[in-house]
Every structure is written in structure tokens, then in C-alpha cells.
Design an enzyme around this catalytic site. Structure first.
Site, PDB file in Angstrom:
ATOM      1  CE  LYS A  90      -5.314  -0.454  -1.483  1.00  0.00           C
ATOM      2  NZ  LYS A  90      -5.823   0.105  -0.232  1.00  0.00           N
ATOM      3  CG  ASP A 126      -1.962   1.006   1.244  1.00  0.00           C
ATOM      4  OD1 ASP A 126      -1.861   1.952   0.441  1.00  0.00           O
ATOM      5  OD2 ASP A 126      -2.884   0.936   2.072  1.00  0.00           O
TER       6      ASP A 126
HETATM    7  C1  PRP Z   1      -1.045  -5.127   5.482  1.00  0.00           C
HETATM    8  C2  PRP Z   1      -0.418  -5.955   4.379  1.00  0.00           C
HETATM    9  C3  PRP Z   1       0.998  -5.480   4.349  1.00  0.00           C
HETATM   10  C4  PRP Z   1       0.894  -4.035   4.786  1.00  0.00           C
HETATM   11  C5  PRP Z   1       0.959  -3.137   3.589  1.00  0.00           C
HETATM   12  O1  PRP Z   1      -0.809  -5.737   6.696  1.00  0.00           O
HETATM   13  O2  PRP Z   1      -0.500  -7.332   4.636  1.00  0.00           O
HETATM   14  O3  PRP Z   1       1.818  -6.202   5.247  1.00  0.00           O
HETATM   15  O4  PRP Z   1      -0.395  -3.860   5.413  1.00  0.00           O
HETATM   16  O5  PRP Z   1       0.831  -1.792   3.964  1.00  0.00           O
HETATM   17  P1  PRP Z   1       1.966  -0.694   3.683  1.00  0.00           P
HETATM   18  O6  PRP Z   1       2.516  -0.946   2.300  1.00  0.00           O
HETATM   19  O7  PRP Z   1       1.220   0.593   3.792  1.00  0.00           O
HETATM   20  O8  PRP Z   1       3.031  -0.845   4.732  1.00  0.00           O
HETATM   21  P2  PRP Z   1      -1.626  -5.378   8.021  1.00  0.00           P
HETATM   22  O9  PRP Z   1      -0.788  -4.453   8.868  1.00  0.00           O
HETATM   23  O10 PRP Z   1      -3.015  -4.927   7.670  1.00  0.00           O
HETATM   24  O11 PRP Z   1      -1.655  -6.780   8.779  1.00  0.00           O
HETATM   25  P3  PRP Z   1      -2.309  -8.182   8.334  1.00  0.00           P
HETATM   26  O12 PRP Z   1      -1.536  -8.698   7.135  1.00  0.00           O
HETATM   27  O13 PRP Z   1      -2.123  -9.043   9.534  1.00  0.00           O
HETATM   28  O14 PRP Z   1      -3.771  -7.936   7.989  1.00  0.00           O
END
Ligand code: PRP
Length: 178
Positions: free
Chosen positions: A134, A106
Site C-alpha cells: 500500500k 501498509d
Molecule cells: C498485517 C499484515 C502485516 C502488517 C502490515 O498484520 O499481515 O504484518 O499488518 O501493516 P504495517 O505495514 O502497517 O505494519 P496484522 O497485524 O493485521 O496481523 P495478521 O497478519 O495476524 O492479520
């Protein structure tokens, strides 16, 4: 496929579309790592668990699966927070061919942190495999294998959640935001 749950707007990627792309990526990995003697694959919990399971079962090269869990303290829609490791690998990765498997990039901060951290452990090689990308804040962390680029909307399913719901949907769908 039946009716969409009422919190979801539309299917962004169907189960079949995802499956086909996962097979393509697995073929590419099997080719690229054919002479490497095995891949040390790191799935990032929780989101990557379904992508990882499907991807690894299509590989034709030897591989070991391990996991890390990270958390972003203070993460919100607009701020990615400070990343820290809450569960680390079982083994040292020095001298091994390492592949990070993530469900989504993201802002890119999680992958950027991970890439820098694991580079410091001196693997023989380090690559990244990401199902969805994204926007990515101008971070220069490389994505070597990418499933799909998607619009900047909140998506759930195929490992991705909203407050831990919807992770096990077989497709990826856009979440209604009110
Ligand atoms: C989500 C996803 C990535 C991260 C991406 O994890 O799995 O690890 O966010 O976001 P970024 O590029 O903005 O850093 P999340 O923290 O939601 O945990 P999860 O996988 O346990 O749902």
C-alpha cells in the site's frame, strides 16, 4: 466465482491473477537462489500463510519454512502501533539465506521492525517478499520481491482478514467501510 459477500465491494485481484503472479515470483526466486544452497523462508503469521503455502510449493530450489508472529500493540487505521514478537523462529538464522514472506505492507512498520531485528541476527543474506504494497510511510525497508501495488483501501482474502474473517477467500477483495 458466485456472488460476493455483502460486506465486500469488488474483487481487486482474482484467484487466477494472484496465481499467475505467485508463479512468476517463485520462478524469480528459484533463479536468484539457485546457487545459494537453500532458502530459510520466514512466513509472518497470520496473514502470510496462504501466500507462503502457494509460493513455496512452486519453488524449485531447496528451502526450509519457519514462522514468526508479530503484533502491533495499539494498532488502528491511522496508527501502526509498537511492533513486538509474539512467536519467534525455531532456529538461529546466522549464516543462512533468509527470505521474509509477508502478505501486505501498509505503513511498513511491521516489515521495518522485522528487517532490523533479523539483520541483527547476522544472516548471510536477508530479503523480503511481499504480496501487496500500500502506501508505506517513508520507511526505507527494501521490498525485493513484490506481487502487486494496491490502492489504500482495506482488502481481505488470500490470507488477509477483517477481524479474522475472510482470510480463506481465494481472491482479494475490497471491504465495504461504513
Ligand atoms: C498485517 C499484515 C502485516 C502488517 C502490515 O498484520 O499481515 O504484518 O499488518 O501493516 P504495517 O505495514 O502497517 O505494519 P496484522 O497485524 O493485521 O496481523 P495478521 O497478519 O495476524 O492479520
Amino acid at each position: 466465482m458466485g456472488e460476493l459477500p455483502s460486506d465486500l465491494v469488488r474483487v481487486v485481484l482474482s484467484a487466477e491473477t494472484i496465481h499467475n503472479r505467485v508463479c512468476e515470483i517463485a520462478d524469480q526466486l528459484s533463479e536468484d537462489y539457485a546457487d545459494k544452497g537453500g532458502i530459510y523462508i520466514i512466513g509472518i503469521l497470520k496473514g502470510a500463510f496462504i501466500f507462503l503455502a502457494d509460493l513455496t510449493r512452486q519453488l524449485t530450489v531447496p528451502h526450509v519454512v519457519d514462522f514468526m508472529a508479530l503484533s502491533s500493540y495499539g494498532k488502528t487505521d491511522t496508527f501502526s502501533g509498537a511492533v513486538r514478537i509474539i512467536m519467534d523462529l525455531r532456529e538461529p538464522i546466522e549464516g543462512r539465506h533468509v527470505l521474509i514472506v509477508e502478505d501486505i505492507v501498509d505503513s511498513g512498520h511491521t516489515l521495518d521492525y522485522l528487517y532490523r531485528t533479523l539483520t541483527g541476527r547476522k544472516p548471510a543474506s536477508l530479503r523480503t517478499c511481499v504480496l501487496l504494497e500500500k502506501k508505506r510511510d517513508s520507511l526505507d525497508v527494501p521490498i525485493h520481491y513484490l506481487g502487486f501495488e494496491i490502492k489504500d483501501v482495506w482488502v481481505v482474502g488470500y490470507g488477509l482478514d477483517f477481524a479474522d474473517a475472510y482470510r480463506t477467500l481465494p481472491y482479494i477483495a475490497e471491504l465495504k467501510r461504513d
